[in-house]
Design a protein around this motif. Structure first.
Motif, PDB file in Angstrom:
ATOM      1  N   LYS A  60      -1.205  -2.644 -15.353  1.00  8.45           N
ATOM      2  CA  LYS A  60       0.199  -2.497 -14.972  1.00  8.45           C
ATOM      3  C   LYS A  60       0.551  -3.704 -14.113  1.00  8.45           C
ATOM      4  O   LYS A  60      -0.255  -4.120 -13.282  1.00  8.45           O
ATOM      5  CB  LYS A  60       0.415  -1.229 -14.128  1.00  8.45           C
ATOM      6  CG  LYS A  60      -0.393  -0.022 -14.567  1.00  8.45           C
ATOM      7  CD  LYS A  60      -0.350   1.110 -13.530  1.00  8.45           C
ATOM      8  CE  LYS A  60      -1.480   2.103 -13.733  1.00  8.45           C
ATOM      9  NZ  LYS A  60      -1.509   3.188 -12.752  1.00  8.45           N
ATOM     10  N   LEU A 107      10.493   5.576   0.163  1.00  8.41           N
ATOM     11  CA  LEU A 107       9.657   5.163  -0.965  1.00  8.41           C
ATOM     12  C   LEU A 107       9.794   6.081  -2.178  1.00  8.41           C
ATOM     13  O   LEU A 107       9.250   5.797  -3.249  1.00  8.41           O
ATOM     14  CB  LEU A 107       8.183   5.092  -0.524  1.00  8.41           C
ATOM     15  CG  LEU A 107       7.861   3.968   0.468  1.00  8.41           C
ATOM     16  CD1 LEU A 107       6.448   4.126   1.033  1.00  8.41           C
ATOM     17  CD2 LEU A 107       8.007   2.596  -0.200  1.00  8.41           C
ATOM     18  N   HIS A 111       8.791   4.804  -5.839  1.00  9.02           N
ATOM     19  CA  HIS A 111       7.559   5.279  -6.496  1.00  9.02           C
ATOM     20  C   HIS A 111       7.854   5.751  -7.923  1.00  9.02           C
ATOM     21  O   HIS A 111       7.054   5.556  -8.833  1.00  9.02           O
ATOM     22  CB  HIS A 111       6.942   6.405  -5.659  1.00  9.02           C
ATOM     23  CG  HIS A 111       5.484   6.634  -5.929  1.00  9.02           C
ATOM     24  ND1 HIS A 111       4.689   7.416  -5.124  1.00  9.02           N
ATOM     25  CD2 HIS A 111       4.671   6.190  -6.912  1.00  9.02           C
ATOM     26  CE1 HIS A 111       3.463   7.443  -5.614  1.00  9.02           C
ATOM     27  NE2 HIS A 111       3.426   6.709  -6.697  1.00  9.02           N
ATOM     28  N   GLN A 112       9.019   6.369  -8.124  1.00  7.16           N
ATOM     29  CA  GLN A 112       9.374   6.866  -9.452  1.00  7.16           C
ATOM     30  C   GLN A 112       9.446   5.759 -10.491  1.00  7.16           C
ATOM     31  O   GLN A 112       9.292   6.006 -11.681  1.00  7.16           O
ATOM     32  CB  GLN A 112      10.743   7.566  -9.399  1.00  7.16           C
ATOM     33  CG  GLN A 112      10.704   8.843  -8.589  1.00  7.16           C
ATOM     34  CD  GLN A 112      12.028   9.575  -8.606  1.00  7.16           C
ATOM     35  OE1 GLN A 112      12.804   9.424  -9.537  1.00  7.16           O
ATOM     36  NE2 GLN A 112      12.286  10.373  -7.590  1.00  7.16           N
ATOM     37  N   VAL A 114       7.654   2.763 -10.533  1.00  8.84           N
ATOM     38  CA  VAL A 114       6.523   1.837 -10.670  1.00  8.84           C
ATOM     39  C   VAL A 114       6.025   1.845 -12.117  1.00  8.84           C
ATOM     40  O   VAL A 114       6.239   2.805 -12.853  1.00  8.84           O
ATOM     41  CB  VAL A 114       5.381   2.180  -9.679  1.00  8.84           C
ATOM     42  CG1 VAL A 114       5.865   2.045  -8.234  1.00  8.84           C
ATOM     43  CG2 VAL A 114       4.799   3.555  -9.955  1.00  8.84           C
ATOM     44  N   PRO A 115       5.360   0.756 -12.530  1.00 10.70           N
ATOM     45  CA  PRO A 115       4.938   0.671 -13.931  1.00 10.70           C
ATOM     46  C   PRO A 115       3.874   1.710 -14.310  1.00 10.70           C
ATOM     47  O   PRO A 115       3.025   2.055 -13.500  1.00 10.70           O
ATOM     48  CB  PRO A 115       4.365  -0.749 -14.046  1.00 10.70           C
ATOM     49  CG  PRO A 115       4.095  -1.198 -12.654  1.00 10.70           C
ATOM     50  CD  PRO A 115       5.076  -0.481 -11.785  1.00 10.70           C
ATOM     51  N   ALA A 116       3.981   2.185 -15.552  1.00  3.08           N
ATOM     52  CA  ALA A 116       2.906   2.967 -16.163  1.00  3.08           C
ATOM     53  C   ALA A 116       1.921   1.997 -16.799  1.00  3.08           C
ATOM     54  O   ALA A 116       2.211   0.797 -16.911  1.00  3.08           O
ATOM     55  CB  ALA A 116       3.492   3.889 -17.229  1.00  3.08           C
ATOM     56  N   HIS A 151       3.787   2.109   6.178  1.00  6.99           N
ATOM     57  CA  HIS A 151       3.976   2.918   4.962  1.00  6.99           C
ATOM     58  C   HIS A 151       3.990   2.021   3.709  1.00  6.99           C
ATOM     59  O   HIS A 151       3.399   2.360   2.694  1.00  6.99           O
ATOM     60  CB  HIS A 151       5.291   3.704   5.037  1.00  6.99           C
ATOM     61  CG  HIS A 151       5.340   4.691   6.171  1.00  6.99           C
ATOM     62  ND1 HIS A 151       6.515   5.132   6.726  1.00  6.99           N
ATOM     63  CD2 HIS A 151       4.363   5.315   6.856  1.00  6.99           C
ATOM     64  CE1 HIS A 151       6.251   5.975   7.697  1.00  6.99           C
ATOM     65  NE2 HIS A 151       4.961   6.103   7.809  1.00  6.99           N
ATOM     66  N   ALA A 154       0.413   0.752   2.990  1.00  8.14           N
ATOM     67  CA  ALA A 154      -0.420   1.829   2.432  1.00  8.14           C
ATOM     68  C   ALA A 154      -0.009   2.127   0.989  1.00  8.14           C
ATOM     69  O   ALA A 154      -0.855   2.334   0.114  1.00  8.14           O
ATOM     70  CB  ALA A 154      -0.307   3.083   3.291  1.00  8.14           C
ATOM     71  N   ARG A 157      -1.144  -0.705  -1.236  1.00  9.61           N
ATOM     72  CA  ARG A 157      -2.597  -0.621  -1.386  1.00  9.61           C
ATOM     73  C   ARG A 157      -2.947   0.445  -2.415  1.00  9.61           C
ATOM     74  O   ARG A 157      -3.790   0.240  -3.292  1.00  9.61           O
ATOM     75  CB  ARG A 157      -3.268  -0.311  -0.040  1.00  9.61           C
ATOM     76  CG  ARG A 157      -4.739   0.122  -0.157  1.00  9.61           C
ATOM     77  CD  ARG A 157      -5.396   0.324   1.191  1.00  9.61           C
ATOM     78  NE  ARG A 157      -5.673  -0.944   1.845  1.00  9.61           N
ATOM     79  CZ  ARG A 157      -6.754  -1.684   1.618  1.00  9.61           C
ATOM     80  NH1 ARG A 157      -7.699  -1.253   0.776  1.00  9.61           N
ATOM     81  NH2 ARG A 157      -6.925  -2.834   2.219  1.00  9.61           N
ATOM     82  N   MET A 158      -2.299   1.599  -2.316  1.00  7.61           N
ATOM     83  CA  MET A 158      -2.553   2.685  -3.263  1.00  7.61           C
ATOM     84  C   MET A 158      -2.228   2.241  -4.679  1.00  7.61           C
ATOM     85  O   MET A 158      -3.015   2.446  -5.603  1.00  7.61           O
ATOM     86  CB  MET A 158      -1.737   3.916  -2.848  1.00  7.61           C
ATOM     87  CG  MET A 158      -1.953   5.166  -3.680  1.00  7.61           C
ATOM     88  SD  MET A 158      -0.993   5.198  -5.203  1.00  7.61           S
ATOM     89  CE  MET A 158       0.678   5.339  -4.532  1.00  7.61           C
ATOM     90  N   LEU A 159      -1.062   1.600  -4.857  1.00  4.42           N
ATOM     91  CA  LEU A 159      -0.699   1.122  -6.201  1.00  4.42           C
ATOM     92  C   LEU A 159      -1.748   0.142  -6.717  1.00  4.42           C
ATOM     93  O   LEU A 159      -2.190   0.219  -7.863  1.00  4.42           O
ATOM     94  CB  LEU A 159       0.665   0.422  -6.168  1.00  4.42           C
ATOM     95  CG  LEU A 159       1.890   1.297  -5.937  1.00  4.42           C
ATOM     96  CD1 LEU A 159       3.148   0.432  -5.945  1.00  4.42           C
ATOM     97  CD2 LEU A 159       1.999   2.396  -6.996  1.00  4.42           C
ATOM     98  N   GLU A 161      -4.905  -0.241  -5.783  1.00  7.32           N
ATOM     99  CA  GLU A 161      -6.219   0.366  -6.026  1.00  7.32           C
ATOM    100  C   GLU A 161      -6.207   1.336  -7.208  1.00  7.32           C
ATOM    101  O   GLU A 161      -7.263   1.738  -7.691  1.00  7.32           O
ATOM    102  CB  GLU A 161      -6.726   1.062  -4.757  1.00  7.32           C
ATOM    103  CG  GLU A 161      -7.081   0.056  -3.670  1.00  7.32           C
ATOM    104  CD  GLU A 161      -7.672   0.700  -2.413  1.00  7.32           C
ATOM    105  OE1 GLU A 161      -8.187  -0.051  -1.568  1.00  7.32           O
ATOM    106  OE2 GLU A 161      -7.598   1.937  -2.276  1.00  7.32           O
ATOM    107  N   THR A 162      -5.013   1.729  -7.647  1.00  5.40           N
ATOM    108  CA  THR A 162      -4.938   2.554  -8.854  1.00  5.40           C
ATOM    109  C   THR A 162      -4.515   1.711 -10.063  1.00  5.40           C
ATOM    110  O   THR A 162      -4.009   2.247 -11.043  1.00  5.40           O
ATOM    111  CB  THR A 162      -3.976   3.750  -8.650  1.00  5.40           C
ATOM    112  OG1 THR A 162      -2.700   3.267  -8.205  1.00  5.40           O
ATOM    113  CG2 THR A 162      -4.513   4.717  -7.600  1.00  5.40           C
TER     114      THR A 162
END
Lengths: 270, 270
Positions: A60, A107, A111-112, A114-116, A151, A154, A157-159, A161-162
């Motif tokens: 992504k 956010l 968040h809704q 963000v790329p798949a 925020h 974090a 970072r989450m995006l 790391e996933t």
């Protein structure tokens, strides 16, 4: 060959005022027309990579564009991503939040979008507005602003790391250049739709915006989601720089069509 | 009076095996019927608080219910929140993720459903499934699991710091109690819709689930979003405990109808 991205990464503790918005980073790449052709070539490469990214359905890519009014966010989308197949790319323009969006954390609407997997998504403005315009107009205090930086870091970072690659661009123009571009919009009836009288009132906060951009970029310039500062007085230079950085990123993303499926060869289509 | 919530907060380094799922925490509160009446009374109080929360349009409450199959998540929603006006409450049951959900980070579908200002939202299962079933079946490794704990803690901190009160409940039943409840579902045709043969295969991993729940609760038991461990072999005890804790939380949320608007009194309705 040194990566082009390296030249544009925001160094820690940089001073935005010292960054020349008119810098011509690619003076040896020929005439304006020749550079435009090169950018078109990079756009074709990006489109080719994106076809594989879509087929592979594993990576992504999120591109975040920020900059003052008239800094060229829309123009960048067209010049750099205009050749991509719409099936795998979405450009999201975040406007003033709606009532429902304001009833959630800042956010939530971001968040809704963000790329798949398999997608390239371009944010034309983003969650960074929630620490920019809000800070400049003192709608939030310093403590809230610092919480939001945490925020954002974090969240990114989450995006990351996933599995989301993140490229952040600040399109850096000078105050004089903005004047020219606003005058152009006022003079040309075909550009009136792009002109918002509010742009003139926001322009009065130019210095505050520059200071705030510098602080925001310092606070959110992470290894996983670094900022690029793009001198953007010249559209040609701007587009070539961003197209180059996007191409480099895709080139390093280990893109490949999924492995062949030998069982398929035995199938009969009746 | 000591807050009831205090008794149920998960202490750091607790051992789940030492927690008695059959504990009767409220032995002095009368017969089963009397306790049910008390729970209904608490439900009325919760409904009254929620009316104010909705009118005030300022606070948000997120209740997360987790527990083994048959532990009583659905029953809790009915018993504790059944009297709330549906206009301000949503119960979200997270099932196995869809293809589109799996194409995003695990918090993507969760974030979309968090409460807006004025709302109470109940998560019937949640993002915690992404570190439970996935861990038990080794679909993710330890490193990924640790990253997810960090993502969850950062996400819940962000929600909390942007105004969402979070209550997390682990409904703790014993393996014997689950056996009885599954047998009941099999024996009663009206309960067949609740029975999934997969419940029997998951039951084989009982010990692994207990270990994983303990680890997950330890890793995500934060000050802003603490876990409550609710002995849940008795439905009456379970409902009373949760209703009490929710009531206490709402009582401390500084709920009030918005201030009167004196200008209104001068209005004439023609």
């Amino acid at each position: 060959m040194t990566a082009i991205a390296q030249q544009f990464l925001a160094p820690s503790n940089f001073i935005l005022q010292d960054k020349d918005a008119g810098r011509r980073s690619f003076s040896d790449l020929g005439t304006k027309e020749e550079m435009k052709l090169k950018t078109t070539g990079l756009g074709e490469q990006i489109a080719a990579y994106q076809e594989i990214l879509y087929a592979q359905h594993q990576h992504k890519l999120l591109v975040i564009l920020q900059g003052m009014d008239t800094s060229g966010k829309d123009g960048t989308v067209k010049a750099v991503f205009g050749q991509l197949n719409p099936i795998g790319v979405r450009s999201i323009s975040f406007k003033a939040p709606t009532t429902i969006e304001l009833a959630h954390d800042f956010l939530w609407r971001i968040h809704q979008q963000v790329p798949a997997t398999g997608e390239v998504v371009i944010f034309n403005r983003s969650h960074y507005e929630d620490v920019l315009i809000t800070k400049v107009h003192a709608w939030i205090d310093d403590a809230e602003c610092k919480r939001r930086y945490a925020h954002i870091n974090a969240f990114e970072r989450m995006l990351s790391e996933t599995g989301t690659a993140i490229l952040k661009f600040f399109l850096h123009i000078s105050k004089d250049e903005q004047k020219l571009r606003l005058e152009e919009r006022i003079a040309d009836p075909n550009k009136h739709w792009k002109f918002d009288p509010q742009d003139l009132s926001e322009r009065k906060f130019w210095a505050e915006y520059q200071d705030t951009y510098q602080e925001v970029i310092h606070a959110t310039n992470t290894e996983l989601a670094p900022w690029h500062i793009i001198p953007a007085n010249s559209k040609t230079q701007r587009n070539f720089a961003i197209a180059s950085i996007v191409t480099e990123k895709l080139a390093r993303m280990d893109l490949a069509y999924p492995a062949e499926n030998p069982a398929l060869y035995k199938l009969k289509v009746e």
